[in-house]
Scaffold this motif. Sequence first.
Motif, PDB file in Angstrom:
ATOM      1  N   LEU A   2     -36.577  52.189  31.662  1.00 53.13           N
ATOM      2  CA  LEU A   2     -36.091  52.932  30.497  1.00 53.13           C
ATOM      3  C   LEU A   2     -35.183  54.079  30.923  1.00 53.13           C
ATOM      4  O   LEU A   2     -34.096  54.271  30.357  1.00 53.13           O
ATOM      5  CB  LEU A   2     -37.280  53.455  29.695  1.00 53.13           C
ATOM      6  CG  LEU A   2     -37.008  54.017  28.319  1.00 53.13           C
ATOM      7  CD1 LEU A   2     -36.489  52.924  27.401  1.00 53.13           C
ATOM      8  CD2 LEU A   2     -38.281  54.611  27.752  1.00 53.13           C
ATOM      9  N   SER A   3     -35.595  54.835  31.947  1.00 53.26           N
ATOM     10  CA  SER A   3     -34.774  55.938  32.454  1.00 53.26           C
ATOM     11  C   SER A   3     -33.474  55.411  33.030  1.00 53.26           C
ATOM     12  O   SER A   3     -32.398  55.971  32.781  1.00 53.26           O
ATOM     13  CB  SER A   3     -35.531  56.711  33.532  1.00 53.26           C
ATOM     14  OG  SER A   3     -36.681  57.288  33.005  1.00 53.26           O
ATOM     15  N   PHE A   4     -33.561  54.336  33.814  1.00 46.08           N
ATOM     16  CA  PHE A   4     -32.359  53.749  34.409  1.00 46.08           C
ATOM     17  C   PHE A   4     -31.366  53.332  33.333  1.00 46.08           C
ATOM     18  O   PHE A   4     -30.175  53.655  33.411  1.00 46.08           O
ATOM     19  CB  PHE A   4     -32.741  52.540  35.274  1.00 46.08           C
ATOM     20  CG  PHE A   4     -31.558  51.805  35.826  1.00 46.08           C
ATOM     21  CD1 PHE A   4     -30.916  52.265  36.962  1.00 46.08           C
ATOM     22  CD2 PHE A   4     -31.073  50.678  35.193  1.00 46.08           C
ATOM     23  CE1 PHE A   4     -29.810  51.595  37.466  1.00 46.08           C
ATOM     24  CE2 PHE A   4     -29.973  50.005  35.689  1.00 46.08           C
ATOM     25  CZ  PHE A   4     -29.337  50.466  36.823  1.00 46.08           C
ATOM     26  N   LEU A   5     -31.856  52.622  32.314  1.00 48.87           N
ATOM     27  CA  LEU A   5     -30.964  52.172  31.242  1.00 48.87           C
ATOM     28  C   LEU A   5     -30.366  53.349  30.483  1.00 48.87           C
ATOM     29  O   LEU A   5     -29.186  53.328  30.134  1.00 48.87           O
ATOM     30  CB  LEU A   5     -31.712  51.245  30.282  1.00 48.87           C
ATOM     31  CG  LEU A   5     -32.074  49.876  30.837  1.00 48.87           C
ATOM     32  CD1 LEU A   5     -32.934  49.112  29.839  1.00 48.87           C
ATOM     33  CD2 LEU A   5     -30.829  49.087  31.185  1.00 48.87           C
ATOM     34  N   PRO A  42     -23.632  56.628  29.163  1.00 48.48           N
ATOM     35  CA  PRO A  42     -22.205  56.337  29.409  1.00 48.48           C
ATOM     36  C   PRO A  42     -21.538  55.583  28.259  1.00 48.48           C
ATOM     37  O   PRO A  42     -20.379  55.851  27.946  1.00 48.48           O
ATOM     38  CB  PRO A  42     -22.224  55.486  30.682  1.00 48.48           C
ATOM     39  CG  PRO A  42     -23.459  55.905  31.389  1.00 48.48           C
ATOM     40  CD  PRO A  42     -24.456  56.180  30.301  1.00 48.48           C
ATOM     41  N   CYS A  43     -22.263  54.654  27.615  1.00 53.35           N
ATOM     42  CA  CYS A  43     -21.683  53.940  26.474  1.00 53.35           C
ATOM     43  C   CYS A  43     -21.406  54.892  25.317  1.00 53.35           C
ATOM     44  O   CYS A  43     -20.344  54.813  24.689  1.00 53.35           O
ATOM     45  CB  CYS A  43     -22.621  52.825  26.012  1.00 53.35           C
ATOM     46  SG  CYS A  43     -22.613  51.395  27.088  1.00 53.35           S
TER      47      CYS A  43
END
Length: 178
Positions: free
Chosen positions: A122-125, A132-133
Amino acid sequence: SRPRSLCSPQGFLYTAPVREQGNIYKPNNKMMADELSEKAVHDVHTKEIDLVNRDPKHLNDDVVKIDFEDVIAEPEGTHSFDGIWKASFTTFTVTKYWFYRLLSAIFGIPMALIWGIYFAILSFLHIWAVVPCIRSYLIEIQCISRVYSICIHTFCDPLFEATGKVFSSIRATVRKEI
């Protein structure tokens, strides 16, 4: 056989990044070195945990505080024997306590592993995809909004001003005839 600029004096392929204050791992200036040595390095993975207060943020206050009285209650006029009531209370309390400990011993570490992996993903995403998106979208929308604003001011403003001038000369009066 590698170019000299890519090799460090120790023979490593790349050197550590050098900043104005020096290497990020070994600062050149004395003030920065003193700051680093004075600051206690605080690692969240090795911090002390409180074995007494295990819910310092009160996450489970409303969920798990279930006592015997919250589950089993005898109204006035309907009472079992006092010995049965005491034995039931003790059985409930001890069973809940030890069964929770048994489940924690069996499933605690695997569940911690699963939740650790889940929150890492979850943190990575969130860090590498979602933010960024969103930032990219906001940058693109800002560009589009400027072009849209220019088009509106170029084409619509003169039209609305002309329409306003045409209708500004119209006068309306209301008469009541009897």
